[in-house]
Design a protein around this motif. Structure first.
Motif, PDB file in Angstrom:
ATOM      1  N   SER A  77      70.452  29.745  80.256  1.00  0.00           N
ATOM      2  CA  SER A  77      70.021  28.610  81.079  1.00  0.00           C
ATOM      3  C   SER A  77      70.478  28.746  82.523  1.00  0.00           C
ATOM      4  N   ARG A  78      71.625  29.373  82.761  1.00  0.00           N
ATOM      5  CA  ARG A  78      72.114  29.549  84.121  1.00  0.00           C
ATOM      6  C   ARG A  78      71.234  30.492  84.942  1.00  0.00           C
ATOM      7  N   LEU A  79      70.456  31.324  84.276  1.00  0.00           N
ATOM      8  CA  LEU A  79      69.639  32.317  84.977  1.00  0.00           C
ATOM      9  C   LEU A  79      68.178  31.914  85.095  1.00  0.00           C
ATOM     10  N   LEU A  80      67.813  30.778  84.540  1.00  0.00           N
ATOM     11  CA  LEU A  80      66.422  30.330  84.584  1.00  0.00           C
ATOM     12  C   LEU A  80      66.176  29.417  85.770  1.00  0.00           C
ATOM     13  N   THR A  81      64.954  29.449  86.270  1.00  0.00           N
ATOM     14  CA  THR A  81      64.502  28.536  87.310  1.00  0.00           C
ATOM     15  C   THR A  81      63.485  27.606  86.675  1.00  0.00           C
ATOM     16  N   PHE A  82      63.606  26.326  86.969  1.00  0.00           N
ATOM     17  CA  PHE A  82      62.703  25.334  86.385  1.00  0.00           C
ATOM     18  C   PHE A  82      61.778  24.793  87.456  1.00  0.00           C
ATOM     19  N   ASP A  83      60.518  24.576  87.083  1.00  0.00           N
ATOM     20  CA  ASP A  83      59.562  23.995  88.034  1.00  0.00           C
ATOM     21  C   ASP A  83      59.619  22.470  87.960  1.00  0.00           C
ATOM     22  N   ASN A  84      58.728  21.806  88.704  1.00  0.00           N
ATOM     23  CA  ASN A  84      58.721  20.340  88.775  1.00  0.00           C
ATOM     24  C   ASN A  84      58.421  19.676  87.435  1.00  0.00           C
ATOM     25  N   LYS A  85      57.684  20.357  86.552  1.00  0.00           N
ATOM     26  CA  LYS A  85      57.333  19.791  85.251  1.00  0.00           C
ATOM     27  C   LYS A  85      58.411  20.026  84.197  1.00  0.00           C
ATOM     28  N   GLY A  86      59.448  20.797  84.552  1.00  0.00           N
ATOM     29  CA  GLY A  86      60.507  21.098  83.601  1.00  0.00           C
ATOM     30  C   GLY A  86      60.285  22.390  82.843  1.00  0.00           C
ATOM     31  N   ASP A  87      59.203  23.109  83.139  1.00  0.00           N
ATOM     32  CA  ASP A  87      58.962  24.404  82.506  1.00  0.00           C
ATOM     33  C   ASP A  87      59.829  25.454  83.200  1.00  0.00           C
ATOM     34  N   TYR A  88      60.286  26.437  82.420  1.00  0.00           N
ATOM     35  CA  TYR A  88      61.132  27.457  83.017  1.00  0.00           C
ATOM     36  C   TYR A  88      60.294  28.667  83.443  1.00  0.00           C
ATOM     37  N   LEU A  89      60.812  29.369  84.421  1.00  0.00           N
ATOM     38  CA  LEU A  89      60.230  30.627  84.866  1.00  0.00           C
ATOM     39  C   LEU A  89      61.171  31.739  84.431  1.00  0.00           C
ATOM     40  N   PRO A  90      60.665  32.772  83.804  1.00  0.00           N
ATOM     41  CA  PRO A  90      61.563  33.849  83.382  1.00  0.00           C
ATOM     42  C   PRO A  90      62.167  34.551  84.603  1.00  0.00           C
ATOM     43  N   PRO A  91      63.400  34.988  84.497  1.00  0.00           N
ATOM     44  CA  PRO A  91      64.054  35.623  85.649  1.00  0.00           C
ATOM     45  C   PRO A  91      63.530  37.035  85.894  1.00  0.00           C
ATOM     46  N   LEU A  92      63.556  37.434  87.140  1.00  0.00           N
ATOM     47  CA  LEU A  92      63.282  38.826  87.518  1.00  0.00           C
ATOM     48  C   LEU A  92      64.634  39.539  87.503  1.00  0.00           C
ATOM     49  N   HIS A  93      64.835  40.416  86.538  1.00  0.00           N
ATOM     50  CA  HIS A  93      66.116  41.109  86.387  1.00  0.00           C
ATOM     51  C   HIS A  93      66.023  42.484  87.038  1.00  0.00           C
ATOM     52  N   LYS A  94      66.937  42.769  87.963  1.00  0.00           N
ATOM     53  CA  LYS A  94      67.010  44.097  88.580  1.00  0.00           C
ATOM     54  C   LYS A  94      68.071  44.899  87.839  1.00  0.00           C
ATOM     55  N   ASP A  95      67.634  45.929  87.151  1.00  0.00           N
ATOM     56  CA  ASP A  95      68.506  46.703  86.280  1.00  0.00           C
ATOM     57  C   ASP A  95      69.053  47.914  87.040  1.00  0.00           C
ATOM     58  N   GLU A  96      70.362  47.912  87.304  1.00  0.00           N
ATOM     59  CA  GLU A  96      71.006  49.041  87.976  1.00  0.00           C
ATOM     60  C   GLU A  96      71.970  49.769  87.037  1.00  0.00           C
ATOM     61  N   PHE A  97      71.813  49.569  85.742  1.00  0.00           N
ATOM     62  CA  PHE A  97      72.746  50.167  84.786  1.00  0.00           C
ATOM     63  C   PHE A  97      72.781  51.687  84.899  1.00  0.00           C
ATOM     64  N   TRP A  98      71.621  52.323  85.079  1.00  0.00           N
ATOM     65  CA  TRP A  98      71.560  53.780  85.140  1.00  0.00           C
ATOM     66  C   TRP A  98      71.582  54.323  86.559  1.00  0.00           C
ATOM     67  N   LEU A  99      71.863  53.480  87.538  1.00  0.00           N
ATOM     68  CA  LEU A  99      71.978  53.930  88.924  1.00  0.00           C
ATOM     69  C   LEU A  99      73.413  54.405  89.154  1.00  0.00           C
ATOM     70  N   LEU A 100      73.615  55.702  89.012  1.00  0.00           N
ATOM     71  CA  LEU A 100      74.948  56.276  89.112  1.00  0.00           C
ATOM     72  C   LEU A 100      75.317  56.530  90.573  1.00  0.00           C
ATOM     73  N   HIS A 101      76.633  56.552  90.848  1.00  0.00           N
ATOM     74  CA  HIS A 101      77.094  56.806  92.222  1.00  0.00           C
ATOM     75  C   HIS A 101      76.601  58.150  92.751  1.00  0.00           C
ATOM     76  N   LYS A 102      76.494  59.148  91.893  1.00  0.00           N
ATOM     77  CA  LYS A 102      76.061  60.460  92.355  1.00  0.00           C
ATOM     78  C   LYS A 102      74.586  60.479  92.770  1.00  0.00           C
ATOM     79  N   LEU A 103      73.811  59.458  92.381  1.00  0.00           N
ATOM     80  CA  LEU A 103      72.402  59.375  92.765  1.00  0.00           C
ATOM     81  C   LEU A 103      72.196  58.678  94.112  1.00  0.00           C
TER      82      LEU A 103
END
Length: 182
Positions: A130-156
């Motif tokens: 719930s902390r990562l969701l955005t809600f519109d005026n009607k109370g519907d949630y918008l799914p979050p845009l997740h930026k995945d940097e898990f495989w972004l290594l320092h050597k890259l």
């Protein structure tokens, strides 16, 4: 700040499902000599941000339902050279090391939208979600845009200086499951 809103990548025909046709990837080559004013900041040792928009219509930024900002650069120190000191020559001194942080380019951007249930029971959204969701005026949630940097290594990470003429950015988009997202 700049008024330069250059669209680097735009995709259409996506839907909110696990369909394989939703997976997209593109590699952009950003040349120094024809980069936008915003991208020139990377060569000037300044932070560069990318704005992600998701809309139901074809226009870029008007009426964007989902918006997220991602930093394409980061600062880190250059690796120290492997310079040894002679044990036989006590007078030999090591060279001074410049430990100022240098701007580095992040060569990949993986954008994921987690697949969430269409409805949660009243008061039943788990707190970490719930902390990562955005809600519109009607109370519907918008799914979050997740930026995945898990495989972004320092050597890259690529140091950016006056000798670098081109920066590569590989962008990918996909729908992920909730378990993988958490």
């Amino acid at each position: 700040t700049t008024n330069d809103l250059t669209s680097l990548w735009s995709e259409g025909g996506l839907d909110y499902s696990f369909d394989a046709s939703n997976s997209r990837e593109v590699t952009l080559r950003l040349w120094r000599h024809n980069a936008s004013e915003c991208l020139q900041n990377a060569w000037n040792n300044e932070t560069v941000y990318l704005h992600l928009f998701a809309t139901q219509n074809a226009s870029c930024c008007d009426g964007a339902e989902m918006h997220s900002v991602h930093q394409l650069t980061t600062y880190k120190q250059l690796p120290r050279g492997k310079k040894g000191r002679s044990l036989l020559d006590e007078a030999a001194e090591e060279e001074a090391y410049d430990d100022r942080p240098v701007i580095h380019w992040k060569p990949t951007l993986d954008v994921r939208i987690p697949m969430l249930p269409p409805q949660f029971p009243r008061g039943g959204i788990p707190d970490p979600i719930s902390r990562l969701l955005t809600f519109d005026n009607k109370g519907d949630y918008l799914p979050p845009l997740h930026k995945d940097e898990f495989w972004l290594l320092h050597k890259l990470l690529q140091p950016v200086n006056e000798s670098v003429e081109v920066l590569n950015l590989t962008c990918s988009f996909d729908i992920d499951g909730t378990v993988k997202w958490q």
